[in-house]
Motif scaffolding. Sequence first.
Motif, PDB file in Angstrom:
ATOM      1  N   PRO A 290       0.814  -1.230   0.000  1.00  0.00           N
ATOM      2  CA  PRO A 290       0.000   0.000   0.000  1.00  0.00           C
ATOM      3  C   PRO A 290       0.839   1.267   0.000  1.00  0.00           C
ATOM      4  O   PRO A 290       0.868   2.026   0.982  1.00  0.00           O
ATOM      5  N   THR A 291       1.503   1.500  -1.100  1.00  0.00           N
ATOM      6  CA  THR A 291       2.326   2.701  -1.223  1.00  0.00           C
ATOM      7  C   THR A 291       1.490   3.857  -1.762  1.00  0.00           C
ATOM      8  O   THR A 291       0.297   3.728  -2.036  1.00  0.00           O
ATOM      9  N   SER A 292       2.111   4.995  -1.942  1.00  0.00           N
ATOM     10  CA  SER A 292       1.396   6.219  -2.330  1.00  0.00           C
ATOM     11  C   SER A 292       0.932   6.156  -3.788  1.00  0.00           C
ATOM     12  O   SER A 292       1.412   5.339  -4.587  1.00  0.00           O
ATOM     13  N   LEU A 293       0.010   7.068  -4.124  1.00  0.00           N
ATOM     14  CA  LEU A 293      -0.541   7.140  -5.480  1.00  0.00           C
ATOM     15  C   LEU A 293       0.543   7.404  -6.516  1.00  0.00           C
ATOM     16  O   LEU A 293       0.441   6.966  -7.665  1.00  0.00           O
ATOM     17  N   SER A 294       1.581   8.096  -6.128  1.00  0.00           N
ATOM     18  CA  SER A 294       2.623   8.454  -7.097  1.00  0.00           C
ATOM     19  C   SER A 294       3.325   7.234  -7.668  1.00  0.00           C
ATOM     20  O   SER A 294       3.941   7.303  -8.740  1.00  0.00           O
ATOM     21  N   THR A 295       3.190   6.101  -6.983  1.00  0.00           N
ATOM     22  CA  THR A 295       3.845   4.884  -7.467  1.00  0.00           C
ATOM     23  C   THR A 295       2.933   4.045  -8.357  1.00  0.00           C
ATOM     24  O   THR A 295       3.349   2.985  -8.846  1.00  0.00           O
ATOM     25  N   PHE A 296       1.702   4.529  -8.599  1.00  0.00           N
ATOM     26  CA  PHE A 296       0.733   3.747  -9.382  1.00  0.00           C
ATOM     27  C   PHE A 296       0.312   4.533 -10.629  1.00  0.00           C
ATOM     28  O   PHE A 296      -0.086   5.697 -10.550  1.00  0.00           O
ATOM     29  N   ASN A 297       0.384   3.891 -11.799  1.00  0.00           N
ATOM     30  CA  ASN A 297      -0.184   4.426 -13.042  1.00  0.00           C
ATOM     31  C   ASN A 297       0.211   5.881 -13.289  1.00  0.00           C
ATOM     32  O   ASN A 297      -0.639   6.730 -13.575  1.00  0.00           O
ATOM     33  N   ASN A 298       1.481   6.162 -13.114  1.00  0.00           N
ATOM     34  CA  ASN A 298       1.992   7.520 -13.346  1.00  0.00           C
ATOM     35  C   ASN A 298       1.294   8.559 -12.478  1.00  0.00           C
ATOM     36  O   ASN A 298       1.102   9.713 -12.879  1.00  0.00           O
ATOM     37  N   GLY A 299       0.886   8.128 -11.305  1.00  0.00           N
ATOM     38  CA  GLY A 299       0.293   9.062 -10.358  1.00  0.00           C
ATOM     39  C   GLY A 299      -1.179   9.356 -10.577  1.00  0.00           C
ATOM     40  O   GLY A 299      -1.712  10.298  -9.981  1.00  0.00           O
ATOM     41  N   GLU A 300      -1.877   8.585 -11.430  1.00  0.00           N
ATOM     42  CA  GLU A 300      -3.287   8.829 -11.703  1.00  0.00           C
ATOM     43  C   GLU A 300      -4.110   7.623 -11.291  1.00  0.00           C
ATOM     44  O   GLU A 300      -3.820   6.483 -11.679  1.00  0.00           O
ATOM     45  N   ALA A 301      -5.169   7.881 -10.528  1.00  0.00           N
ATOM     46  CA  ALA A 301      -6.097   6.817 -10.162  1.00  0.00           C
ATOM     47  C   ALA A 301      -6.917   6.415 -11.389  1.00  0.00           C
ATOM     48  O   ALA A 301      -7.074   7.198 -12.344  1.00  0.00           O
ATOM     49  N   LEU A 302      -7.435   5.191 -11.363  1.00  0.00           N
ATOM     50  CA  LEU A 302      -8.272   4.729 -12.473  1.00  0.00           C
ATOM     51  C   LEU A 302      -9.570   5.543 -12.508  1.00  0.00           C
ATOM     52  O   LEU A 302     -10.168   5.817 -11.467  1.00  0.00           O
ATOM     53  N   ILE A 303      -9.998   5.897 -13.688  1.00  0.00           N
ATOM     54  CA  ILE A 303     -11.195   6.737 -13.808  1.00  0.00           C
ATOM     55  C   ILE A 303     -12.283   6.052 -14.629  1.00  0.00           C
ATOM     56  O   ILE A 303     -13.227   6.698 -15.083  1.00  0.00           O
ATOM     57  N   GLN A 304     -12.160   4.752 -14.832  1.00  0.00           N
ATOM     58  CA  GLN A 304     -13.217   4.025 -15.496  1.00  0.00           C
ATOM     59  C   GLN A 304     -13.523   2.770 -14.699  1.00  0.00           C
ATOM     60  O   GLN A 304     -12.773   2.376 -13.801  1.00  0.00           O
ATOM     61  N   ASN A 305     -14.675   2.188 -14.995  1.00  0.00           N
ATOM     62  CA  ASN A 305     -15.130   1.073 -14.180  1.00  0.00           C
ATOM     63  C   ASN A 305     -14.280  -0.178 -14.333  1.00  0.00           C
ATOM     64  O   ASN A 305     -13.970  -0.854 -13.351  1.00  0.00           O
ATOM     65  N   LEU A 306     -13.936  -0.510 -15.564  1.00  0.00           N
ATOM     66  CA  LEU A 306     -13.225  -1.763 -15.803  1.00  0.00           C
ATOM     67  C   LEU A 306     -11.837  -1.472 -16.344  1.00  0.00           C
ATOM     68  O   LEU A 306     -11.687  -0.803 -17.374  1.00  0.00           O
ATOM     69  N   ASP A 307     -10.849  -1.936 -15.656  1.00  0.00           N
ATOM     70  CA  ASP A 307      -9.470  -1.780 -16.109  1.00  0.00           C
ATOM     71  C   ASP A 307      -8.732  -3.104 -15.933  1.00  0.00           C
ATOM     72  O   ASP A 307      -9.003  -3.869 -15.000  1.00  0.00           O
ATOM     73  N   TRP A 308      -7.795  -3.347 -16.825  1.00  0.00           N
ATOM     74  CA  TRP A 308      -6.953  -4.538 -16.730  1.00  0.00           C
ATOM     75  C   TRP A 308      -5.621  -4.140 -16.108  1.00  0.00           C
ATOM     76  O   TRP A 308      -4.953  -3.211 -16.559  1.00  0.00           O
ATOM     77  N   LEU A 309      -5.248  -4.894 -15.058  1.00  0.00           N
ATOM     78  CA  LEU A 309      -3.986  -4.650 -14.366  1.00  0.00           C
ATOM     79  C   LEU A 309      -3.108  -5.904 -14.431  1.00  0.00           C
ATOM     80  O   LEU A 309      -3.602  -7.036 -14.438  1.00  0.00           O
ATOM     81  N   ARG A 310      -1.809  -5.678 -14.475  1.00  0.00           N
ATOM     82  CA  ARG A 310      -0.848  -6.780 -14.532  1.00  0.00           C
ATOM     83  C   ARG A 310      -0.434  -7.203 -13.113  1.00  0.00           C
ATOM     84  O   ARG A 310      -0.288  -6.361 -12.213  1.00  0.00           O
ATOM     85  N   PHE A 311      -0.216  -8.511 -13.002  1.00  0.00           N
ATOM     86  CA  PHE A 311       0.285  -9.044 -11.724  1.00  0.00           C
ATOM     87  C   PHE A 311       1.445  -9.996 -12.015  1.00  0.00           C
ATOM     88  O   PHE A 311       1.271 -11.206 -12.179  1.00  0.00           O
ATOM     89  N   PRO A 312       2.657  -9.467 -12.114  1.00  0.00           N
ATOM     90  CA  PRO A 312       3.819 -10.334 -12.359  1.00  0.00           C
ATOM     91  C   PRO A 312       4.105 -11.203 -11.122  1.00  0.00           C
ATOM     92  O   PRO A 312       4.043 -10.736  -9.977  1.00  0.00           O
ATOM     93  N   ILE A 313       4.448 -12.475 -11.354  1.00  0.00           N
ATOM     94  CA  ILE A 313       4.786 -13.406 -10.274  1.00  0.00           C
ATOM     95  C   ILE A 313       6.305 -13.385 -10.107  1.00  0.00           C
ATOM     96  O   ILE A 313       7.048 -13.842 -10.987  1.00  0.00           O
TER      97      ILE A 313
END
Length: 703
Positions: A597-620
Amino acid sequence: MSTPGHLNSSMGLRALSLYLLATAGLVAGYIPLQQDGIASANPTREAYLADLAAIRASTSPPSPPRAPSSSINDTDTGPVLSYTMNQISRIVAVDILQATMSDTLRALESMPKATAGVTAASMEDAAPSQSISGEGLSMPDETLAPSSAAASPPQPRSPPPPEYVAASPPPPPTTYTPLGRATLSQLPAGLVPRVKTLAGVGKGCPGTRSARIYGARGDGTTDDSAALLATAAAQSYVYLPVGTYLVAKSITLTKPILAGSGTSIKVGPGVTLTLTAQVYRAPIVGDPFFTGAGAVKFAAKRQIYPDWFIQGGESDWVGLQRAGDSCTTTCTLLLHRIFYLSRQWYVNYQNEVFGTRLSMIIALNNYGRGVMFRPGEYTRPFVVPSVRHFTGFCVKVQGGVRGLNLQISTVSYCQEGISFDTTTTTPKTISNVVVGHVAAAQSNQHSVTFRAASSSDTFSNVNVNINFVLTSGLTYPSLTASGLGFFGVPGTLSSTTVTFQAYDPAQFLTVTQASTVNNYASAAVQGVRFSVDTWLGGLVTPGNMITGAYKGLNAMLNVAGGMAPEVFFSMTGDAATSISIGTVGSAGVVSNFLTSPTSLSTFNNGEALIQNLDWLRFPITSSWAPGAIRTVYYYSEFAGTGITGAKLSCEYGRWYNPGIVCVGFSVKSNPKMMVAVQLRNAGATTIPGTAGIVFFVGVQTGP
């Protein structure tokens, strides 16, 4: 007049002189002229001059005016001239004869004496199959149709004079009908004028249907009611020459009216003129067709121009209102120019309105109210290119309106663009209304508004579709603005939808307080269905996408992206509220899950998702044992609207994520807008962390 060299022989001159005499006689009614007391059987020099003098003498000035009668064909309604067709032709012919007289006389003087004695009768006795010939000259027959009068018995032809036969082949027979008494049917085909009948008003000259024939004076003071009725009873249409025709008694005219500029019907006080047929009169600014204090009523479906009703110095709204009120049944108001309103225009349910490409409705001197639709069942559309610049509303649809089809290309620079208002009329319902083909709603403070008097007021089956909603609030940037706004007491919306293809307040021009949807009403609005189909962008604080309280809100928004998180929502909803947000362009993978749970600046270039459905990657990156649960994180604008885990889901799909399932969601209050997702390895084997495996998980987030 010079003659070609190949005609300079006695035979050529004889033929030419005979042709000139015959042609001049034809034009001037010269052969024969017995009906006017002029006998001309010898075209000698003396006879020629004598006949020319007689022609001049008989072309007298017009006689004094004569009273109109049913046989008059004149279209003029002033003094009727008594020229005959013969006299008119002589006026023209005199100039022709003067121009050719000297050369013609010289030709006559140079002829042999025998030729000078050729008579008109001998010309008619020539062989029918021959033509007048000279050296290199051939002239066809010129034969006019016989007179409509009874033809005289055929007379035996006398042989041509021997000296003429010896000198030249005989001329063709030429039968002349005096032009002074000729009709169009008797003229040669090439001389008959082509008269195009005015479509829709019958055949014949308008003068034969003139109200003047039946006693109308057109002086503005004499009552012409009886004369107009008599004309309509006797003719297929009523022609009104220039003048002002007073109607001092209530009458009904059942025939079309044909009139030009400078012509009007003055309806007296307390009098009603009822028309059941079309009026054919051009709309002329400053030249009204209906004047006076009385009423004009169209009792059949007709086309009406407002300019017919605008008397000197009156505002345009007077013409619009009088034209609309003149309809006792459905009729069409034709707008062909810009109309400036100093008062609001009340449109009746009987009115169909059609504006041409250059027509507009514009406020005069910043007047506040534009076009208002009265209660009633509308069966015909309202179509105009533009309504604009009213400090109150551009268009208002009142309670009790049903079936309205409203098509306006632009609605601009108004406090309220299109308003649905049940506060001032009864019943308190607006139903089955379509607003379409609106290309732009620009620089309105509120482009579409709903205003009710109580929660029982109903807006049913109201559908509004606007292409571009631009620069909301630009005129008053310090005040709140909206694409769709609700005021007063919230009414009930049933099957009512508002759709914008694009919404952009263009804050780069002027920062305003624009919200896409804003509820200013005293309580939550129920049943709102709203969408922005292709582009929602340009919002900045203090604006918002959706502001206020709602119940059962259903919104679908396609955003342009790049907007600050604080302009997302400022609203409250209920369990029935549903908001779907997509982005312009194709959906794709936007970012990786966060593994902590890090800050917003570390996610998606600092922008929260603004649509209902988004695909996110989960590298193992490390081994994942069967049944083990891992928690990942992402940021969503929706997480700041008070949503619960019931509004969250995974769209992981087994094709891309074999054995991976979502087992839990939670919204974190700190940091704001963070969502935690629990994923479980449901497979029977361990997923290695060194194989570069990446899972794609679709997260569905929304109220």
